[in-house]
Design a protein around this motif. Sequence first.
Motif, PDB file in Angstrom:
ATOM      1  N   LEU A   1       0.970  -1.131  -0.095  1.00 37.47           N
ATOM      2  CA  LEU A   1      -0.093   0.155   0.154  1.00 37.47           C
ATOM      3  C   LEU A   1       1.007   1.239   0.130  1.00 37.47           C
ATOM      4  CD1 LEU A   1      -2.882  -1.043   2.543  1.00 37.47           C
ATOM      5  CD2 LEU A   1      -3.074  -0.414   0.187  1.00 37.47           C
ATOM      6  N   ARG A   2       2.101   1.348   0.654  1.00 32.32           N
ATOM      7  CA  ARG A   2       3.024   2.347   0.673  1.00 32.32           C
ATOM      8  C   ARG A   2       3.606   2.569  -0.536  1.00 32.32           C
ATOM      9  NH1 ARG A   2       8.264   2.966   1.029  1.00 32.32           N
ATOM     10  NH2 ARG A   2       8.268   0.676   1.222  1.00 32.32           N
TER      11      ARG A   2
ATOM     12  N   ALA B   1       2.129   1.588  -3.394  1.00 31.59           N
ATOM     13  CA  ALA B   1       1.316   1.668  -4.516  1.00 31.59           C
ATOM     14  C   ALA B   1       0.765   3.243  -4.702  1.00 31.59           C
ATOM     15  CB  ALA B   1      -0.001   0.749  -4.272  1.00 31.59           C
ATOM     16  N   ALA B   2       1.078   4.012  -3.424  1.00 27.30           N
ATOM     17  CA  ALA B   2       0.614   5.597  -3.145  1.00 27.30           C
ATOM     18  C   ALA B   2       1.653   6.243  -3.952  1.00 27.30           C
ATOM     19  CB  ALA B   2       0.516   5.820  -1.806  1.00 27.30           C
ATOM     20  N   LEU B   3       2.584   5.906  -4.268  1.00 29.74           N
ATOM     21  CA  LEU B   3       3.669   6.456  -5.015  1.00 29.74           C
ATOM     22  C   LEU B   3       3.896   6.105  -6.336  1.00 29.74           C
ATOM     23  CD1 LEU B   3       6.608   6.043  -2.269  1.00 29.74           C
ATOM     24  CD2 LEU B   3       5.205   8.043  -2.689  1.00 29.74           C
TER      25      LEU B   3
ATOM     26  N   ALA C   1       1.936  -4.119  -4.722  1.00 34.51           N
ATOM     27  CA  ALA C   1       1.522  -2.806  -4.888  1.00 34.51           C
ATOM     28  C   ALA C   1       1.161  -2.825  -6.592  1.00 34.51           C
ATOM     29  CB  ALA C   1       2.559  -2.065  -5.102  1.00 34.51           C
TER      30      ALA C   1
ATOM     31  N   ARG D   1      -2.005  -0.512  -7.590  1.00 31.40           N
ATOM     32  CA  ARG D   1      -1.510   0.941  -8.444  1.00 31.40           C
ATOM     33  C   ARG D   1      -2.388   1.386  -9.201  1.00 31.40           C
ATOM     34  NH1 ARG D   1       3.696  -0.335  -8.793  1.00 31.40           N
ATOM     35  NH2 ARG D   1       4.405   0.946  -7.088  1.00 31.40           N
TER      36      ARG D   1
ATOM     37  N   ASP E   1      -8.756   3.246  -7.378  1.00 28.27           N
ATOM     38  CA  ASP E   1      -9.364   4.369  -6.886  1.00 28.27           C
ATOM     39  C   ASP E   1      -9.226   4.369  -5.314  1.00 28.27           C
ATOM     40  OD1 ASP E   1      -9.852   5.549  -9.254  1.00 28.27           O
ATOM     41  OD2 ASP E   1     -11.835   4.862  -9.400  1.00 28.27           O
TER      42      ASP E   1
ATOM     43  N   SER F   1      -8.451   4.469  -1.266  1.00 32.18           N
ATOM     44  CA  SER F   1      -7.863   5.551  -0.697  1.00 32.18           C
ATOM     45  C   SER F   1      -6.769   5.019   0.240  1.00 32.18           C
ATOM     46  CB  SER F   1      -8.970   6.232   0.289  1.00 32.18           C
ATOM     47  OG  SER F   1      -8.494   7.102   1.188  1.00 32.18           O
ATOM     48  N   PHE F   2      -5.456   5.134  -0.496  1.00 29.45           N
ATOM     49  CA  PHE F   2      -4.225   4.510   0.179  1.00 29.45           C
ATOM     50  C   PHE F   2      -3.896   5.167   1.419  1.00 29.45           C
ATOM     51  CE2 PHE F   2      -3.349   4.114  -4.614  1.00 29.45           C
ATOM     52  CZ  PHE F   2      -3.884   2.757  -4.705  1.00 29.45           C
ATOM     53  N   SER F   3      -3.969   6.378   1.862  1.00 29.83           N
ATOM     54  CA  SER F   3      -3.623   6.816   2.910  1.00 29.83           C
ATOM     55  C   SER F   3      -4.427   6.170   4.081  1.00 29.83           C
ATOM     56  CB  SER F   3      -3.811   8.314   3.064  1.00 29.83           C
ATOM     57  OG  SER F   3      -4.950   8.758   2.748  1.00 29.83           O
TER      58      SER F   3
ATOM     59  N   HIS G   1      -3.876   2.336   4.380  1.00 29.72           N
ATOM     60  CA  HIS G   1      -2.383   2.127   4.734  1.00 29.72           C
ATOM     61  C   HIS G   1      -2.359   2.415   6.377  1.00 29.72           C
ATOM     62  CE1 HIS G   1       1.796   3.495   5.574  1.00 29.72           C
ATOM     63  NE2 HIS G   1       2.038   2.332   5.005  1.00 29.72           N
TER      64      HIS G   1
END
Length: 367
Positions: free
Chosen positions: A274-275, A277-279, A295, A299, A302, A304-306, A309
Amino acid sequence: MMQQRRNYYIIGSVLLSILLVPLSGSGIISLKWGIVPFFGGSALIAVSLLWLSSCIFSKEMNSGYILQVFRYILTAGLITSFSGLLLLSGSYIRYVAMDRLSPHWILFWPLVLVACLIFLAGMYRKIIQGNVETFKRWERFIKREDREPRSFLKNLWEEVILQKQLRRESHIRWLRHVLIFWGFVSLWLVDFAFAVITKYLPIFGWPPLPKDSAVRVGFDFFLDFFGLMILTGTAVALLWGLRVRRTTQKIYTDTPTAAFLFIVAFTGYLVEGLRLAALPYEPYMGYSFLGNFVASFIRGTDLSFSSIHRGLWLFHVFISCAFIAYFPVKRLVHSCATPVGKLMQSQKTMLDKKVKGVVSGLLNPEE
């Protein structure tokens, strides 16, 4: 009197550390005041164990003196590490209040502190307090002049590190044990080094490592690799446990513990995935091969990764700390106790004297 004085010292040191927490929380003393005692205390614990090894590998100095110094160094290390954890907790609370850290970090060090205290108390009760009577029976047969360092080292290599006897008995149990034990130990050591080099040394002025540097991607690779060892070992343990659940081999299984550790390792990879995939993808991420694999499935979606995570990270931290506290409760404690027993079995002279002493006591009960 000395024991009482040491107890007063321990209580006084703990109370002083607790009183210092508001100072670290208010910013009067910096984060360095928590980092230095925590890692310094960890170093003292390691030094105490090395010092204790002189009982085995050297005939110099009195045994009583060696044990006394060992107790002092070990106690100082435990108190110092405990103080560091308290001060780090105060600093983390302050950083959260200043919006320099996400609020979920406020739970990290307190959870680690509680888990470590429960772990140490459980290990002491199981290994030391639970074997006081055994040690008393052995005490008169343990003489340093009878020690056999070569046999000790041979058993250490063959039976503790390589687990040869277990491999002869069962290849599947040996594979399970080696993957979990050495995966766990190696992951802890690499993670400890990773935290020191990437998180704490920069606080003292060391240049931070670029994410694509050789050292950093090396950490990423080995953290995933040793985590994979644990994941594979627990999967083997669970599958083998299902296979032998109706046989006499069932006594060698511990399905709840294997499942517990599997969840800890699996959620760790989900958190890492998840970390990442958010980048936006960058080539260095490929070294975190399992996290990047996770990821790759999420990746660009839609999600909400934050929020996901953060919630999963909290769950992973909680169950990881719970597992540390759970360690002394079930069969896992044997991963520490069994090697000690195997090392004692290497001391044939002491064992022979014990047998002769027991036989002599039975034949001459009045002596």
